[in-house]
Motif scaffolding. Structure first.
Motif, PDB file in Angstrom:
ATOM      1  N   ILE A  49       0.850  -1.196   0.000  1.00  0.00           N
ATOM      2  CA  ILE A  49       0.000   0.000   0.000  1.00  0.00           C
ATOM      3  C   ILE A  49       0.877   1.234   0.000  1.00  0.00           C
ATOM      4  O   ILE A  49       1.837   1.331   0.773  1.00  0.00           O
ATOM      5  N   GLY A  51       1.935   5.291   0.448  1.00  0.00           N
ATOM      6  CA  GLY A  51       1.828   6.169   1.609  1.00  0.00           C
ATOM      7  C   GLY A  51       1.187   7.505   1.326  1.00  0.00           C
ATOM      8  O   GLY A  51       0.981   8.307   2.245  1.00  0.00           O
ATOM      9  N   ALA A  59      -2.468   0.753  -4.413  1.00  0.00           N
ATOM     10  CA  ALA A  59      -2.200  -0.545  -3.802  1.00  0.00           C
ATOM     11  C   ALA A  59      -1.920  -1.560  -4.895  1.00  0.00           C
ATOM     12  O   ALA A  59      -2.468  -1.470  -5.999  1.00  0.00           O
ATOM     13  N   THR A 159      -3.500   7.737   8.769  1.00  0.00           N
ATOM     14  CA  THR A 159      -2.715   7.944   7.564  1.00  0.00           C
ATOM     15  C   THR A 159      -3.411   7.282   6.379  1.00  0.00           C
ATOM     16  O   THR A 159      -4.405   6.563   6.546  1.00  0.00           O
ATOM     17  N   ARG A 161      -2.242   4.841   4.503  1.00  0.00           N
ATOM     18  CA  ARG A 161      -2.122   3.381   4.608  1.00  0.00           C
ATOM     19  C   ARG A 161      -3.137   2.818   5.589  1.00  0.00           C
ATOM     20  O   ARG A 161      -3.770   1.786   5.321  1.00  0.00           O
ATOM     21  N   GLU A 162      -3.311   3.468   6.729  1.00  0.00           N
ATOM     22  CA  GLU A 162      -4.248   2.970   7.730  1.00  0.00           C
ATOM     23  C   GLU A 162      -5.685   3.017   7.218  1.00  0.00           C
ATOM     24  O   GLU A 162      -6.495   2.141   7.542  1.00  0.00           O
ATOM     25  N   VAL A 165      -5.986  -0.017   5.022  1.00  0.00           N
ATOM     26  CA  VAL A 165      -6.006  -1.206   5.873  1.00  0.00           C
ATOM     27  C   VAL A 165      -7.363  -1.331   6.561  1.00  0.00           C
ATOM     28  O   VAL A 165      -7.925  -2.437   6.674  1.00  0.00           O
TER      29      VAL A 165
END
Length: 219
Positions: A49, A51, A59, A159, A161-162, A165
Motif C-alpha cells: 500500500i 503512503g 495498492a 494515515t 495506509r491505515e 487497511v
C-alpha cells in the motif's frame, strides 16, 4: 483496477482529484475482495500500500506463490460474491455476544481492530449483551444503537495506509459476519470528517487511535 498476470494494481480515478477518506476505505475493501479471490484460486496474496493518497497505483496485490485453497477460503469467496447475504431470515437469530466476538477476532489484522461502540468490553475485546447502551458520541450516525451491536474499525494512526487497511478489515468483517449468519450495514461517509474519526474512541480511556468506519450487525 488493472491486471498484469498475477499482479493487480488499484489506482484512484485521476479525474476525481485527491481521494477523500471514504474513497481510501472503499479502495481497501476492494483490496480485501481481491485477496479473497486470490486465496480461493489457490494463490498466496501479498499487498503493498502506498503512503500518499494520489499515488499511482495506490495498492498492488500480487499472487506470490501457489497454496491450496482451504474450505474457509472458498466459503469466504462465495460470501464475497453474494454481497451482504447473511443467513436466510427464517434461520437468523439476533447477534449474540459469541458471534460478535468471533467477527471481531476473525477480521482484525495488520494493526487494525474492531471496537464495540455501544456495549461493554471484556478485557478490551468487544462483547455484546443486548440491549446495548447509547454511546456518548454517536458520530453523527442515526442508528438503532440499543438493538444491534455497532463496531468501529480502528487503527492507531490516521494515515493513507491505515485508511486502506481499515477498508481491508471492513471487507473481512462483512464476510466473517455473513459466515455467521449476520448482515453488516456499513457506514463510511461520516468519517470523512477528521473530528468524527478522532471521536470514535473518545469514550474509552483504555483505547487510543482513530475510527474509519462502522458496521452494524443484524440478523
Amino acid at each position: 483496477m488493472s491486471v498484469h498476470d498475477r499482479r493487480i494494481d488499484l489506482a484512484p480515478d485521476p479525474s476525481a482529484g485527491t481521494p477523500r477518506h471514504q474513497a481510501l476505505v472503499q479502495a481497501g475493501r476492494l483490496v480485501g475482495a481481491v485477496e479473497n479471490t486470490l486465496r480461493a484460486l489457490g494463490w498466496a496474496p501479498r499487498t503493498v500500500i502506498a503512503g500518499t493518497p494520489d499515488a499511482r497505483p495506490l495498492a498492488v496485490v500480487t499472487g506470490t506463490g501457489r497454496r491450496p485453497a482451504t474450505p474457509t477460503d472458498l466459503a469466504r469467496r462465495r460470501i464475497d460474491r453474494c454481497r451482504g447475504n447473511g443467513a436466510p431470515p427464517r434461520y437468523a437469530a439476533p447477534a449474540d455476544q459469541a458471534r460478535v466476538v468471533d467477527v471481531a477476532h476473525a477480521a482484525g489484522s495488520r494493526g487494525a481492530w474492531l471496537h464495540l461502540l455501544n456495549g461493554p468490553t471484556r478485557d478490551g475485546k468487544p462483547a455484546w449483551h443486548g440491549p446495548g447502551s447509547v454511546p456518548a458520541d454517536t458520530l453523527t450516525l442515526d442508528l438503532p444503537w440499543r438493538r444491534d451491536p455497532v463496531l468501529a474499525v480502528c487503527t492507531r494512526t490516521d494515515t493513507v495506509r491505515e485508511a486502506v487497511v481499515a477498508g481491508i478489515v471492513l471487507e473481512s468483517a462483512t464476510v466473517e459476519a455473513a459466515l455467521r449468519g449476520l448482515r453488516a450495514d456499513v457506514h463510511v461517509e461520516a468519517f470523512d470528517g477528521e473530528a468524527v474519526r478522532r471521536a470514535a474512541l473518545r469514550a474509552d480511556p483504555h483505547e487510543t487511535g482513530v475510527g474509519h468506519a462502522v458496521l452494524r450487525l443484524r440478523p
